[in-house]
Design an enzyme around this catalytic site. Structure first.
Site, mmCIF file in Angstrom:
data_model
loop_
_atom_site.group_PDB
_atom_site.id
_atom_site.type_symbol
_atom_site.label_atom_id
_atom_site.label_comp_id
_atom_site.label_asym_id
_atom_site.label_seq_id
_atom_site.Cartn_x
_atom_site.Cartn_y
_atom_site.Cartn_z
ATOM 1 N N LYS A 1 -7.136 1.425 -3.187
ATOM 2 C CA LYS A 1 -6.754 0.891 -1.873
ATOM 3 C C LYS A 1 -6.908 1.966 -0.801
ATOM 4 C CE LYS A 1 -5.224 -1.853 1.321
ATOM 5 N NZ LYS A 1 -3.962 -2.578 1.383
ATOM 6 N N THR B 1 0.854 -1.189 0.000
ATOM 7 C CA THR B 1 0.000 0.000 0.000
ATOM 8 C C THR B 1 0.884 1.231 0.000
ATOM 9 O OG1 THR B 1 -1.723 -1.195 1.205
ATOM 10 C CG2 THR B 1 -1.851 1.215 1.229
ATOM 11 N N LYS C 1 -0.551 5.330 8.380
ATOM 12 C CA LYS C 1 0.160 5.612 7.128
ATOM 13 C C LYS C 1 -0.820 5.726 5.959
ATOM 14 C CE LYS C 1 1.574 2.308 4.600
ATOM 15 N NZ LYS C 1 2.081 1.295 3.680
#
Length: 299
Positions: free
Chosen positions: A172, A97, A240
């Site tokens: 995502k 990711t 994150k």
């Protein structure tokens, strides 16, 4: 697919990467794997993968290289080594990711070296990785994505081409926004219910039987009911990923009120040193200081 190269490189054998590489080997591909630490390499070798001593060795043997690394800086580090010493690699598939903006920049840089980039992040967690049941969101030129589709199909039950490079990572980011937002809503429901005398386990059970049910609730129900924050997905990764959500929104001049609130909560989780615990630990943050609640750990 006829002419499909059989050797595929795989870099990054973490909790997700190792079972993904093993599923490629099970599907009949010649997997040449590299990882910084040795134990995962030994596990991969025991399950039928070939082992490389360096990323350069992977780049010299595999036309397609898949990376499952925590973030783009680690990908960039490895790419330099991959493309040294007469590489044959012409396609890099970034499966961790990462920033949609950042992976587009990487694709521009590598185009000059005749290397195509596909960003193909995954959803489904360690269970999905182990069961080859991941949902894979691919971004890149259609012909490039089709060329790597057999590899992706060996690791996932859903492989969807979302658009050009960066589109997979944007999808995502959207996925992580829904996961994090749902986790915060569930945690707030538990706190509200507790203050009113409801048992968390009973509350979550009844929520799971109605319109509030979700895959997030199914996977996190026990964590929330028992205040067991043994990590299945560390909170710091969501912190994150929510940064990528906010960056993508800012790039399009969008204000997303829920995203901003959820991102602040996970930033606070990280600031309080809870980032290595399960992402459901946001419940502890919402309970507030001085609220003692029994913690149950796994037997």
């Amino acid at each position: 697919m006829s002419g499909q190269p059989r050797t595929v490189g795989f870099v990054g054998l973490g909790a997700m990467g190792l079972p993904m590489a093993l599923n490629l080997a099970k599907a009949g591909f010649d997997v040449l794997a590299w990882n910084r630490s040795r134990p995962a390499l030994d596990a991969a070798a025991a399950a039928g993968c070939r082992i490389a001593e360096s990323p350069a060795e992977v780049g010299a043997a595999a036309p397609v290289v898949l990376t499952m690394l925590p973030d783009l800086p680690q990908v960039t580090d490895v790419v330099g080594a991959l493309l040294s010493a007469d590489p044959v690699s012409d396609t890099l598939v970034v499966m961790g990711t990462v920033s949609p903006v950042g992976v587009r920049e990487l694709a521009v840089q590598l185009r000059a070296r005749r290397v195509a980039v596909v960003d193909a992040p995954v959803s489904g967690g360690v269970t999905g990785a182990r069961d080859a049941a991941l949902s894979i969101m691919a971004g890149g030129a259609l012909d490039t994505v089709e060329r790597v589709r057999p590899y992706l199909a060996a690791m996932g039950s859903t492989v969807r081409h979302m658009g050009d490079v960066g589109a997979g990572s944007l999808a995502k980011a959207c996925n992580q926004l829904v996961v994090a937002g749902t986790l915060v809503a569930l945690a707030e429901a538990v706190v509200l219910g507790e203050r009113g005398g409801l048992e968390p386990a009973a509350l979550l059970d009844v929520l799971g039987g109605g319109l509030a049910s979700s895959e997030v609730l199914a996977q996190k129900q026990r964590h929330l009911a028992e205040s067991d924050f043994t990590p299945s997905g560390p909170a710091r990764y969501l912190h994150k990923d929510l940064g990528f959500v906010l960056d993508s929104a800012a790039a399009k001049d969008l204000t997303l009120p829920l995203s901003g609130t959820v991102a602040r909560l996970y930033a606070e989780v990280e600031a309080q040193g809870l980032g290595d615990l399960d992402n459901s630990v946001v419940l502890e943050l919402l309970r507030g200081p001085g609220t003692h609640h029994p913690h149950h750990s796994k037997d």
